[in-house]
Enzyme design. Structure first.
Site, PDB file in Angstrom:
ATOM      1  N   ASP A  60       0.855  -1.179   0.000  1.00 22.20           N
ATOM      2  CA  ASP A  60       0.000   0.000   0.000  1.00 22.20           C
ATOM      3  C   ASP A  60       0.901   1.242   0.000  1.00 22.20           C
ATOM      4  OD1 ASP A  60      -1.614   2.141   0.680  1.00 22.20           O
ATOM      5  OD2 ASP A  60      -2.800   1.015   2.143  1.00 22.20           O
ATOM      6  N   SER A 138      -3.704  14.535 -13.344  1.00 19.35           N
ATOM      7  CA  SER A 138      -4.970  14.586 -14.061  1.00 19.35           C
ATOM      8  C   SER A 138      -5.281  16.021 -14.465  1.00 19.35           C
ATOM      9  CB  SER A 138      -6.068  14.078 -13.122  1.00 19.35           C
ATOM     10  OG  SER A 138      -7.335  14.455 -13.567  1.00 19.35           O
ATOM     11  N   TYR A 151     -10.381  14.642  -4.926  1.00 17.99           N
ATOM     12  CA  TYR A 151      -9.544  14.081  -6.004  1.00 17.99           C
ATOM     13  C   TYR A 151      -8.761  15.212  -6.671  1.00 17.99           C
ATOM     14  CZ  TYR A 151      -8.132  11.842 -10.355  1.00 17.99           C
ATOM     15  OH  TYR A 151      -7.383  11.368 -11.417  1.00 17.99           O
ATOM     16  N   ALA A 153      -8.103  18.158  -5.472  1.00 16.68           N
ATOM     17  CA  ALA A 153      -7.147  18.734  -4.511  1.00 16.68           C
ATOM     18  C   ALA A 153      -5.896  17.859  -4.396  1.00 16.68           C
ATOM     19  CB  ALA A 153      -7.815  18.889  -3.146  1.00 16.68           C
ATOM     20  N   SER A 154      -6.098  16.535  -4.393  1.00 18.52           N
ATOM     21  CA  SER A 154      -4.939  15.636  -4.251  1.00 18.52           C
ATOM     22  C   SER A 154      -4.027  15.728  -5.473  1.00 18.52           C
ATOM     23  CB  SER A 154      -5.410  14.184  -4.047  1.00 18.52           C
ATOM     24  OG  SER A 154      -6.002  13.668  -5.225  1.00 18.52           O
ATOM     25  N   LYS A 155      -4.622  15.920  -6.650  1.00 17.79           N
ATOM     26  CA  LYS A 155      -3.811  16.025  -7.869  1.00 17.79           C
ATOM     27  C   LYS A 155      -3.122  17.396  -7.936  1.00 17.79           C
ATOM     28  CE  LYS A 155      -4.565  11.913  -9.636  1.00 17.79           C
ATOM     29  NZ  LYS A 155      -3.486  10.914  -9.645  1.00 17.79           N
TER      30      LYS A 155
END
Ligand SMILES: NC(=O)c1ccc[n+]([C@@H]2O[C@H](COP(=O)([O-])OP(=O)(O)OC[C@H]3O[C@@H](n4cnc5c(N)ncnc54)[C@H](OP(=O)(O)O)[C@@H]3O)[C@@H](O)[C@H]2O)c1
Length: 264
Positions: A60, A138, A151, A153-155
């Site tokens: 992980d 992305s 999603y 924000a994480s990218k």
């Protein structure tokens, strides 16, 4: 790519799996990562059948100890690391108001820390080979998206991470590539986080007009081979990048309309 040792996170399905076959066909030795060990073994068997060299390193990427093990397994098997592709990632769907609080953490853990941790663990070896680190981001990194807030924000966070790394690793000879991928055709096994925080298959995406997975994989392979810095790999992404420059409100409007359409 001949004899280059390439770690690909999230290589059991989708873009990561297609990239594994693409690079292996060019002579690379592949380390297949993902959490589902059985699926990785299936991919490895398929690769062996085609005459490719690969090992599995299940783990992980949001757990630092797992990342250390992935790196240790790679060094045991091949003695070096030339390329790390931070590809593992999961999306989510739901308005911020309805998302379970755990979803925010889960998505950031996989998509953001899941890039930080393998990079940190692999860096001493990548310094030695003056290798490549590629981040699979992305078009969502370019603008917040309704229903896909964390999603996006994480990218976006990955862009900042890449900028910092480029400063810190300046003069090391390590290539750092960042690709902003548009919507691709999806692997049948692709899952996403629901609003309640469970991983469930994505059923509502249409395949038409989406970029075929092997085409995206080919683009990432080229980024590694040519040590390309950045790529905006979607028509929408390229248009938005230009429009955002002189009329950001138009981009806001495009995303607002898309959100309203999704809401129905
Ligand atoms: N498909 C698109 O339209 C699109 C568009 C833009 C960007 N991207 C990005 O491209 C990348 C690949 O996407 P994809 O469409 O190929 O997705 P996918 O088919 O869902 O593949 C993601 C892979 O990540 C692995 N993974 C998930 N959590 C993990 C963890 N904690 N540790 C290790 N592996 C983990 C999954 O395997 P396990 O379940 O076995 O762990 C899976 O094989 C992602 O970063 C995604 O955000 C995709």
């Amino acid at each position: 790519m001949k004899d280059k040792v390439v770690i690909i996170t999230g290589a059991g399905t989708g873009i990561g799996k297609a990239l594994a076959f693409d690079l292996a066909a060019k002579g690379a030795k592949i380390v297949l990562n993902g959490r589902n060990a059985e699926r990785l073994e299936r991919v490895q068997k398929e690769m062996t059948k085609q005459g490719h060299t690969s090992i599995t390193a299940a783990g992980d990427v949001s757990q630092y100890a797992d990342c250390e093990q992935i790196i240790a397994k790679t060094i045991d098997a091949f003695g070096k690391i030339d390329v790390l592709v931070n590809n593992a990632g999961l999306t989510m769907e739901g308005d911020i108001e309805v998302l379970h609080p755990d979803v925010f953490k889960k998505v950031m853990d996989v998509n953001f820390l899941g890039c930080v941790y393998p990079t940190k663990a692999a860096l001493p070896y990548l310094r030695a080979t003056k290798g490549n680190i590629v981040f699979v981001s992305s078009v969502a990194a370019k603008h917040g998206i309704g229903k896909h807030s964390v999603y996006a924000a994480s990218k976006m966070a990955i862009t900042s991470l890449v900028q910092s790394l480029r400063i810190e690793l300046h003069d090391t000879g390590i290539h750092i590539g960042l690709i902003y991928v548009g919507f691709t055709q999806q692997d049948p096994e692709k899952v996403q986080f629901t609003a309640s925080g469970h991983e469930e298959p994505i059923t509502n995406r249409q395949a038409d007009q989406r970029i075929p997975i092997p085409v995206v994989a080919g683009k990432i392979a080229k980024m590694i081979e040519t040590r390309q810095r950045s790529s905006n790999y979607s028509k929408l992404g390229r248009i938005l990048a230009v429009v955002q420059w002189f009329a950001p409100w138009v981009v806001d409007l495009v995303f607002l309309r898309a959100y309203k359409k999704w809401k129905g």
